[in-house]
Design an enzyme around this catalytic site. Structure first.
Site, PDB file in Angstrom:
ATOM      1  N   ASP A  12       0.876  -1.181   0.000  1.00 18.57           N
ATOM      2  CA  ASP A  12       0.000   0.000   0.000  1.00 18.57           C
ATOM      3  C   ASP A  12       0.910   1.226   0.000  1.00 18.57           C
ATOM      4  OD1 ASP A  12      -2.354   1.641   0.360  1.00 18.57           O
ATOM      5  OD2 ASP A  12      -1.896   1.767   2.488  1.00 18.57           O
ATOM      6  N   SER A  13       0.297   2.395  -0.155  1.00 19.34           N
ATOM      7  CA  SER A  13       1.058   3.639  -0.092  1.00 19.34           C
ATOM      8  C   SER A  13       1.622   3.872   1.311  1.00 19.34           C
ATOM      9  CB  SER A  13       0.142   4.805  -0.441  1.00 19.34           C
ATOM     10  OG  SER A  13      -0.901   4.873   0.509  1.00 19.34           O
ATOM     11  N   TYR A  44      -0.761   8.391  -2.062  1.00 15.14           N
ATOM     12  CA  TYR A  44      -0.860   8.137  -3.508  1.00 15.14           C
ATOM     13  C   TYR A  44      -2.123   8.805  -4.075  1.00 15.14           C
ATOM     14  CZ  TYR A  44       2.569   4.212  -3.611  1.00 15.14           C
ATOM     15  OH  TYR A  44       3.694   3.422  -3.568  1.00 15.14           O
ATOM     16  N   GLY A  45      -3.118   8.960  -3.217  1.00 18.17           N
ATOM     17  CA  GLY A  45      -4.458   9.342  -3.674  1.00 18.17           C
ATOM     18  C   GLY A  45      -4.588  10.734  -4.265  1.00 18.17           C
ATOM     19  N   CYS A  75      -4.575  -1.429  -1.723  1.00 22.21           N
ATOM     20  CA  CYS A  75      -4.763   0.007  -1.941  1.00 22.21           C
ATOM     21  C   CYS A  75      -5.822   0.194  -3.027  1.00 22.21           C
ATOM     22  CB  CYS A  75      -3.425   0.605  -2.385  1.00 22.21           C
ATOM     23  SG  CYS A  75      -3.501   2.366  -2.740  1.00 22.21           S
ATOM     24  N   ASN A  76      -6.910   0.865  -2.677  1.00 21.53           N
ATOM     25  CA  ASN A  76      -7.978   1.112  -3.661  1.00 21.53           C
ATOM     26  C   ASN A  76      -7.485   2.012  -4.786  1.00 21.53           C
ATOM     27  OD1 ASN A  76     -10.834   0.242  -2.358  1.00 21.53           O
ATOM     28  ND2 ASN A  76      -9.430   0.866  -0.766  1.00 21.53           N
ATOM     29  N   CYS A 186     -11.007   3.377   1.083  1.00 23.08           N
ATOM     30  CA  CYS A 186      -9.546   3.532   1.126  1.00 23.08           C
ATOM     31  C   CYS A 186      -9.103   2.672   2.296  1.00 23.08           C
ATOM     32  CB  CYS A 186      -9.177   4.994   1.372  1.00 23.08           C
ATOM     33  SG  CYS A 186      -7.445   5.256   1.860  1.00 23.08           S
ATOM     34  N   THR A 187      -8.022   1.928   2.106  1.00 25.34           N
ATOM     35  CA  THR A 187      -7.651   0.955   3.136  1.00 25.34           C
ATOM     36  C   THR A 187      -7.147   1.607   4.432  1.00 25.34           C
ATOM     37  OG1 THR A 187      -5.480   0.705   2.089  1.00 25.34           O
ATOM     38  CG2 THR A 187      -7.189  -0.887   1.490  1.00 25.34           C
ATOM     39  N   HIS A 188      -6.865   2.889   4.395  1.00 28.55           N
ATOM     40  CA  HIS A 188      -6.489   3.579   5.639  1.00 28.55           C
ATOM     41  C   HIS A 188      -7.715   3.808   6.550  1.00 28.55           C
ATOM     42  CE1 HIS A 188      -2.729   4.575   3.544  1.00 28.55           C
ATOM     43  NE2 HIS A 188      -2.243   5.076   4.674  1.00 28.55           N
TER      44      HIS A 188
HETATM   45  N1  DGL Z   1      -4.684   3.324   1.198  1.00 26.95           N
HETATM   46  C1  DGL Z   1      -4.858   3.821  -0.106  1.00 26.95           C
HETATM   47  C2  DGL Z   1      -6.194   3.463  -0.711  1.00 26.95           C
HETATM   48  O1  DGL Z   1      -6.756   2.459  -0.355  1.00 26.95           O
HETATM   49  C3  DGL Z   1      -4.327   5.143  -0.519  1.00 26.95           C
HETATM   50  C4  DGL Z   1      -4.157   6.232   0.474  1.00 26.95           C
HETATM   51  C5  DGL Z   1      -3.295   7.305  -0.117  1.00 26.95           C
HETATM   52  O2  DGL Z   1      -2.080   7.069  -0.170  1.00 26.95           O
HETATM   53  O3  DGL Z   1      -3.816   8.325  -0.576  1.00 26.95           O
HETATM   54  O4  DGL Z   1      -6.695   4.143  -1.562  1.00 26.95           O
END
Ligand code: DGL
Length: 262
Positions: A12-13, A44-45, A75-76, A186-188
């Site tokens: 993931d990011s 990353y988003g 990561c979505n 988002c996985t966070h």
């Molecule tokens: N955890 C990531 C997701 O599921 C991205 C979060 C990010 O880096 O912006 O989209």
């Protein structure tokens, strides 16, 4: 080492993908895992599609040096912009992605109001519009881009005043009419579910793609005949691109494991 004994790579990011890793570990505790959090390049988003793709290639190349048998994109954002190209690029490696759990949320809340929280990229992408088009007649689907939320989780802000202030600001315009379900796209975000529930202030149902991704991973490994048949508890190796021990500590804390597992 046999193919079966090799690790499942999860990336993931940053630390968000640990919400998927914990579902994988709980479903397949005898597998070995190597988790790579690219916190150095998070988030990353809000990056360009090209940058996200290049970072993903870099992450997979690195993980391939670790003796792996499959890659879970936890990561979505990466899944929505790059999963097809990554599969074309690594034809012999099973690659499993995660996507917003819109389907169960809509099917279980038909005629209701479903809020989808995700990164700006995930919401802008074609993959998400297609998913929304499939279900838009069955519920009122409200996409909510949450730039900045993953950054707070990266800083370990899970509960408390800072995260609540952020959530109050982004959620305030959406609380009336009442929301029935929230998709954590988002996985966070599963790590801040309690804070989201507190700010919403009335009962809502939550949905995330973690368990579905873990089940799909199990299915793909079984299909390829590469499930680990060993019945011993597997290992989890945490790697973070920031090279900061505090990120590793945070990673194990989010996974809910003792430091002794390091
Ligand atoms: N955890 C990531 C997701 O599921 C991205 C979060 C990010 O880096 O912006 O989209």
């Amino acid at each position: 080492m046999t193919q079966e004994q090799k690790s499942i790579a999860v990336f993931d990011s940053g630390v968000g993908g640990i919400s998927v890793l914990r579902e994988l570990v709980s479903l397949m505790p005898n597998e070995n895992y190597v988790y790579f959090g690219d916190s150095l390049h998070a988030p990353y988003g809000t990056k360009s599609i090209k940058e996200v793709y290049q970072l993903s290639i870099h992450n997979i190349e690195y993980l391939m040096t670790k003796g792996i048998k499959a890659v879970v994109i936890a990561c979505n954002t990466v899944t929505s912009v790059a999963v097809n190209d990554l599969r074309d690029n690594y034809v012999n490696m099973p690659i499993i992605g995660v996507e917003p759990a819109l389907k169960p949320a809509v099917l279980q809340n038909q005629g209701g109001r479903v809020l989808v929280m995700a990164t700006p990229i995930t919401i802008q992408e074609h993959k998400f519009s297609k998913l929304m088009d499939t279900y838009r007649t069955m519920a009122d689907i409200v996409p909510l881009p949450c730039g900045g939320l993953a950054d707070l989780v990266e800083q370990g802000e899970i509960t408390g005043a800072r995260i609540e202030a952020y959530l109050e600001e982004v959620l305030a315009p959406y609380l009336e009419p009442k929301i029935d379900a929230v998709v954590l796209g988002c996985t966070h975000y599963p790590f801040v579910k309690e804070s989201i529930a507190k700010v919403i202030g009335y009962p809502v149902k939550f949905y995330d793609g973690g368990l579905g991704t873990a089940k799909e991973t199990r299915r793909r490994l079984e299909q390829k005949g590469i499930r680990n048949t060993n019945d011993k508890q597997g290992t989890v190796t945490m790697i973070n691109s920031l090279g900061d021990e505090r990120m590793i500590d945070l990673s194990y804390e989010l996974l809910g494991m003792e430091q002794a597992n390091k």
